[in-house]
Design a protein around this motif. Structure first.
Motif, PDB file in Angstrom:
ATOM      1  N   GLY A  74       0.825  -1.207   0.000  1.00 46.90           N
ATOM      2  CA  GLY A  74       0.000   0.000   0.000  1.00 46.90           C
ATOM      3  C   GLY A  74       0.860   1.260   0.000  1.00 46.90           C
ATOM      4  O   GLY A  74       0.622   2.191  -0.781  1.00 46.90           O
ATOM      5  N   ASN A  91       0.023   9.076   3.961  1.00 50.00           N
ATOM      6  CA  ASN A  91      -0.857   8.811   2.826  1.00 50.00           C
ATOM      7  C   ASN A  91      -0.728   7.381   2.328  1.00 50.00           C
ATOM      8  O   ASN A  91      -1.697   6.760   1.911  1.00 50.00           O
ATOM      9  CB  ASN A  91      -0.558   9.791   1.686  1.00 50.00           C
ATOM     10  CG  ASN A  91      -1.020  11.188   2.044  1.00 50.00           C
ATOM     11  OD1 ASN A  91      -2.011  11.350   2.764  1.00 50.00           O
ATOM     12  ND2 ASN A  91      -0.301  12.189   1.575  1.00 50.00           N
ATOM     13  N   GLY A  92       0.511   6.857   2.390  1.00 46.74           N
ATOM     14  CA  GLY A  92       0.733   5.471   1.979  1.00 46.74           C
ATOM     15  C   GLY A  92      -0.060   4.527   2.866  1.00 46.74           C
ATOM     16  O   GLY A  92      -0.648   3.556   2.378  1.00 46.74           O
ATOM     17  N   THR A 109      -3.666   4.335   1.790  1.00 43.75           N
ATOM     18  CA  THR A 109      -3.856   3.410   0.669  1.00 43.75           C
ATOM     19  C   THR A 109      -3.804   1.970   1.162  1.00 43.75           C
ATOM     20  O   THR A 109      -4.621   1.136   0.761  1.00 43.75           O
ATOM     21  CB  THR A 109      -2.766   3.638  -0.401  1.00 43.75           C
ATOM     22  OG1 THR A 109      -2.812   5.008  -0.778  1.00 43.75           O
ATOM     23  CG2 THR A 109      -2.981   2.774  -1.619  1.00 43.75           C
ATOM     24  N   ALA A 110      -2.853   1.696   2.057  1.00 47.50           N
ATOM     25  CA  ALA A 110      -2.734   0.351   2.613  1.00 47.50           C
ATOM     26  C   ALA A 110      -4.031  -0.054   3.322  1.00 47.50           C
ATOM     27  O   ALA A 110      -4.509  -1.181   3.167  1.00 47.50           O
ATOM     28  CB  ALA A 110      -1.559   0.281   3.583  1.00 47.50           C
ATOM     29  N   ILE A 152      -6.598  -1.360   0.890  1.00 51.20           N
ATOM     30  CA  ILE A 152      -6.457  -2.683   0.259  1.00 51.20           C
ATOM     31  C   ILE A 152      -6.426  -3.817   1.281  1.00 51.20           C
ATOM     32  O   ILE A 152      -6.582  -4.977   0.917  1.00 51.20           O
ATOM     33  CB  ILE A 152      -5.203  -2.770  -0.662  1.00 51.20           C
ATOM     34  CG1 ILE A 152      -3.917  -2.632   0.139  1.00 51.20           C
ATOM     35  CG2 ILE A 152      -5.278  -1.760  -1.775  1.00 51.20           C
ATOM     36  CD1 ILE A 152      -2.671  -2.943  -0.685  1.00 51.20           C
ATOM     37  N   ALA A 163       2.690   1.448  -3.371  1.00 43.22           N
ATOM     38  CA  ALA A 163       1.793   1.738  -4.486  1.00 43.22           C
ATOM     39  C   ALA A 163       1.377   3.204  -4.482  1.00 43.22           C
ATOM     40  O   ALA A 163       1.231   3.821  -5.540  1.00 43.22           O
ATOM     41  CB  ALA A 163       0.560   0.833  -4.424  1.00 43.22           C
ATOM     42  N   TYR A 164       1.226   3.780  -3.282  1.00 41.55           N
ATOM     43  CA  TYR A 164       0.872   5.202  -3.236  1.00 41.55           C
ATOM     44  C   TYR A 164       2.045   6.063  -3.696  1.00 41.55           C
ATOM     45  O   TYR A 164       1.885   6.962  -4.518  1.00 41.55           O
ATOM     46  CB  TYR A 164       0.448   5.601  -1.821  1.00 41.55           C
ATOM     47  CG  TYR A 164       0.206   7.083  -1.699  1.00 41.55           C
ATOM     48  CD1 TYR A 164      -1.004   7.640  -2.134  1.00 41.55           C
ATOM     49  CD2 TYR A 164       1.188   7.934  -1.207  1.00 41.55           C
ATOM     50  CE1 TYR A 164      -1.217   8.995  -2.061  1.00 41.55           C
ATOM     51  CE2 TYR A 164       0.983   9.295  -1.131  1.00 41.55           C
ATOM     52  CZ  TYR A 164      -0.224   9.826  -1.563  1.00 41.55           C
ATOM     53  OH  TYR A 164      -0.444  11.158  -1.503  1.00 41.55           O
ATOM     54  N   ASN A 165       3.216   5.747  -3.163  1.00 43.20           N
ATOM     55  CA  ASN A 165       4.355   6.610  -3.432  1.00 43.20           C
ATOM     56  C   ASN A 165       4.925   6.434  -4.837  1.00 43.20           C
ATOM     57  O   ASN A 165       5.565   7.351  -5.360  1.00 43.20           O
ATOM     58  CB  ASN A 165       5.424   6.399  -2.370  1.00 43.20           C
ATOM     59  CG  ASN A 165       4.995   7.028  -1.056  1.00 43.20           C
ATOM     60  OD1 ASN A 165       4.929   8.249  -0.939  1.00 43.20           O
ATOM     61  ND2 ASN A 165       4.661   6.201  -0.089  1.00 43.20           N
ATOM     62  N   PHE A 175      -1.285   3.426  -7.163  1.00 43.65           N
ATOM     63  CA  PHE A 175      -2.634   3.580  -6.610  1.00 43.65           C
ATOM     64  C   PHE A 175      -2.788   4.984  -6.037  1.00 43.65           C
ATOM     65  O   PHE A 175      -1.845   5.562  -5.516  1.00 43.65           O
ATOM     66  CB  PHE A 175      -2.873   2.574  -5.474  1.00 43.65           C
ATOM     67  CG  PHE A 175      -3.105   1.166  -5.957  1.00 43.65           C
ATOM     68  CD1 PHE A 175      -3.559   0.904  -7.248  1.00 43.65           C
ATOM     69  CD2 PHE A 175      -2.885   0.090  -5.103  1.00 43.65           C
ATOM     70  CE1 PHE A 175      -3.774  -0.390  -7.676  1.00 43.65           C
ATOM     71  CE2 PHE A 175      -3.097  -1.214  -5.528  1.00 43.65           C
ATOM     72  CZ  PHE A 175      -3.537  -1.456  -6.818  1.00 43.65           C
ATOM     73  N   ALA A 176      -3.994   5.493  -6.114  1.00 41.62           N
ATOM     74  CA  ALA A 176      -4.263   6.809  -5.534  1.00 41.62           C
ATOM     75  C   ALA A 176      -4.373   6.688  -4.022  1.00 41.62           C
ATOM     76  O   ALA A 176      -4.812   5.675  -3.526  1.00 41.62           O
ATOM     77  CB  ALA A 176      -5.558   7.365  -6.098  1.00 41.62           C
ATOM     78  N   TRP A 233       4.377  11.285   3.248  1.00 44.89           N
ATOM     79  CA  TRP A 233       4.371  10.172   2.281  1.00 44.89           C
ATOM     80  C   TRP A 233       3.957   8.872   2.968  1.00 44.89           C
ATOM     81  O   TRP A 233       3.234   8.060   2.395  1.00 44.89           O
ATOM     82  CB  TRP A 233       5.730  10.028   1.601  1.00 44.89           C
ATOM     83  CG  TRP A 233       6.875   9.623   2.515  1.00 44.89           C
ATOM     84  CD1 TRP A 233       7.735  10.464   3.154  1.00 44.89           C
ATOM     85  CD2 TRP A 233       7.251   8.298   2.885  1.00 44.89           C
ATOM     86  NE1 TRP A 233       8.619   9.737   3.908  1.00 44.89           N
ATOM     87  CE2 TRP A 233       8.360   8.403   3.762  1.00 44.89           C
ATOM     88  CE3 TRP A 233       6.781   7.027   2.564  1.00 44.89           C
ATOM     89  CZ2 TRP A 233       8.997   7.305   4.335  1.00 44.89           C
ATOM     90  CZ3 TRP A 233       7.420   5.923   3.131  1.00 44.89           C
ATOM     91  CH2 TRP A 233       8.516   6.063   4.000  1.00 44.89           C
TER      92      TRP A 233
END
Lengths: 266, 263
Positions: free
Chosen positions: A256, B179-180, B183-184, B187, A259-261, A265-266, B176
């Protein structure tokens, strides 16, 4: 399930059931697992016998290793009570053999039917509604708790009335229900993938003035493509050697963040 | 916001009760969604609690501690995650990312509690040998102490002393990573689904998986609606199995008395 003649449950038998229902899981330990809880529940039956030697013999039998699904255990306890009422402490060996023989098959059915499937169905609906901001579906857990208590009481009476042969009969019946419940569970899982896994592609191609987002392309192939891919990835990783759910959890966190960095993925 | 003593008390008691309930009466208090809801209720922000709890619940949908396997304790994770999400004002996703390591760490304490109970088992065996049957039965009840302490103690300590730590994390976590982690969090529910896909007989029932997906992805049917379709199909399958029974029963009567077939 019930036949015309009613069960006449002894006073001790009733106590056994409620002791298991409320406190059977307290003494769970690595060595004898539910053995301590089983002994605790059967105490009223043990004390019913007059001879101290008989009591000790039975007590030792009931304290042995025991492990099955705790919703199904009352069937075995019902059979146990019935045998003790019929033949007394001489039956200690029979009881020991029956307990060991029945706990395995009942554990398999019970874990699927009373744990995995309800946890999947109710858990999915409750989580989904919770994410939408509503606690309403939590009531399903309470209803399930009541339903389970009702089943347990009936299992206990059935075991007491029918004796050991009930296990194969109830096993057959529950297998059919399990198959039907699997259908419901799997349909819900299918619906969960697009509903609760959130992943969107972030990358955008641009040539001069034209730009195309990967997400738009993906939507044309199939809605919820990214969540489906992520589920496949988790499924695949779980099947690999040296992987377990804890490691996959940590892996997904890393994926996650990456994928963001990396703007995947958004 | 600062947390009041009665809130700490309620959260601690809940953790102890939920663990008892999970092993005995099973009214769902051990489910992360319920724990998150409760923590949200106590702290006056139900929505955050529901999101933290709901997300975590999806990670452990069908997992059980069968045969004594220890599993991540997202009940405790959900309680604490909700508390920290609300007290730090960082939102539900932040709560979820804190809850995951908490839930994983709790596995160790769970093992310790079950291990401690072995002592009571030994005591009970000795007491039975001496003919003290009531005293032996009490050992079962004493097993409640390590079990509930293994949940109440960490919750109490984390709520009382954790906010300073959480503040430290919040102030030092780079954007960073923050926000990461969001996203994690999005999912992560895939894990709970993947575990179920491995556990349930999916290949035999692939039709229903596809159907459920189609309903939700293309027709935008909510999960509850898809569950109703699933229920209808399940009833149909059960009725069919019962109709086939007469033929099977006749066959079974031939080898009556046989024990249950293991699969």
């Amino acid at each position: 399930m019930s036949k015309e003649n009613k069960v006449v449950m002894t006073k001790e038998g009733k106590k056994v059931f409620w002791r298991w229902y409320f406190l059977g899981g307290c003494g769970w330990n690595y060595e004898k697992m539910q053995g301590l809880g089983y002994y605790f529940s059967m105490l009223p039956m043990i004390k019913k016998h007059q001879n101290p030697d008989d009591q000790k013999k039975l007590a030792k039998t009931e304290l042995q290793f025991f492990n099955t699904n705790n919703t199904m255990a009352p069937i075995i306890m019902g059979v146990d009570c019935a045998i003790q009422d019929e033949t007394g402490a001489d039956s200690a060996d029979t009881i020991a053999a029956l307990k060991t023989g029945m706990m395995g098959p009942l554990a398999g059915i019970g874990d699927t039917l009373f744990h995995v499937i309800p946890s999947t169905i109710i858990g999915s609906i409750a989580s989904y509604m919770a994410l939408e901001g509503s606690p309403l579906a939590l009531i399903l857990w309470i209803l399930f708790g009541l339903f389970r208590a009702f089943c347990m009481k009936n299992f206990f009476n059935l075991g007491y009335k029918e004796g050991a042969r009930i296990v194969s009969e109830i096993g057959n019946r529950l297998k059919k229900i399990t198959q039907a419940a699997n259908i419901l569970g799997i349909t819900v899982i299918g619906a969960l993938i697009p509903s609760v896994v959130s992943a969107k592609f972030a990358y955008e191609f641009s040539w001069g003035e034209v730009s195309i987002s990967i997400q738009q392309l993906a939507d044309q192939i199939m809605p919820s493509l990214a969540p489906t891919l992520v589920v496949f990835f988790a499924y695949w990783m779980l099947g690999r050697k040296k992987m377990n759910s804890t490691r996959v959890t940590l892996l997904l966190v890393v994926v996650g963040i990456l994928a963001y960095n990396l703007k995947i993925f958004a | 916001m600062t947390i009041q003593w009665w809130q700490i008390l309620l959260l601690t008691l809940y953790a102890g009760f939920a663990f008892y309930d999970g092993n005995n009466t099973t009214f769902g208090t051990v489910k992360p969604t319920m724990a998150g809801f409760f923590a949200g209720l106590v702290l006056g922000d139900v929505k955050t609690g529901l999101i933290v709890g709901g997300t975590l619940n999806l990670l452990v949908l069908g997992i059980g501690n069968f045969g004594g396997a220890s599993i991540p304790d997202y009940m405790t994770g959900s309680l604490l995650g909700t508390v920290f999400a609300i007290t730090s004002g960082q939102g539900a996703e932040f709560g979820v990312t804190l809850a995951i390591p908490i839930g994983l760490l709790m596995i160790q304490l769970d093992i310790l509690a079950r291990f401690s109970n072995t002592f009571f088992q030994h005591r009970a065996e000795k007491l039975v040998e001496e003919g003290k049957f009531d005293a032996a039965a009490k050992m079962n009840l004493l097993g409640l102490i390590p079990q509930s302490l293994s949940r109440m103690l960490p919750v109490f300590l984390a709520v009382v002393f954790g906010s300073a730590f959480v503040e430290l994390v919040v102030n030092n976590l780079p954007m960073w990573l923050m926000n990461g982690l969001k996203t994690a969090g999005g999912i992560l529910p895939s894990l709970g689904i993947a575990i179920l896909l491995r556990y349930l007989p999916v290949s035999k029932n692939i039709t229903y998986l596809i159907l459920g997906f189609f309903l939700a992805a293309y027709l935008k049917v909510p999960v509850l609606g898809a569950a109703l379709v699933g229920l209808a199909l399940a009833v149909l399958s059960y009725q069919r199995a019962v109709d086939e029974q007469p033929a099977q029963a006749a066959a079974a009567a031939v080898n009556a008395g046989g024990d249950m077939g293991d699969e």
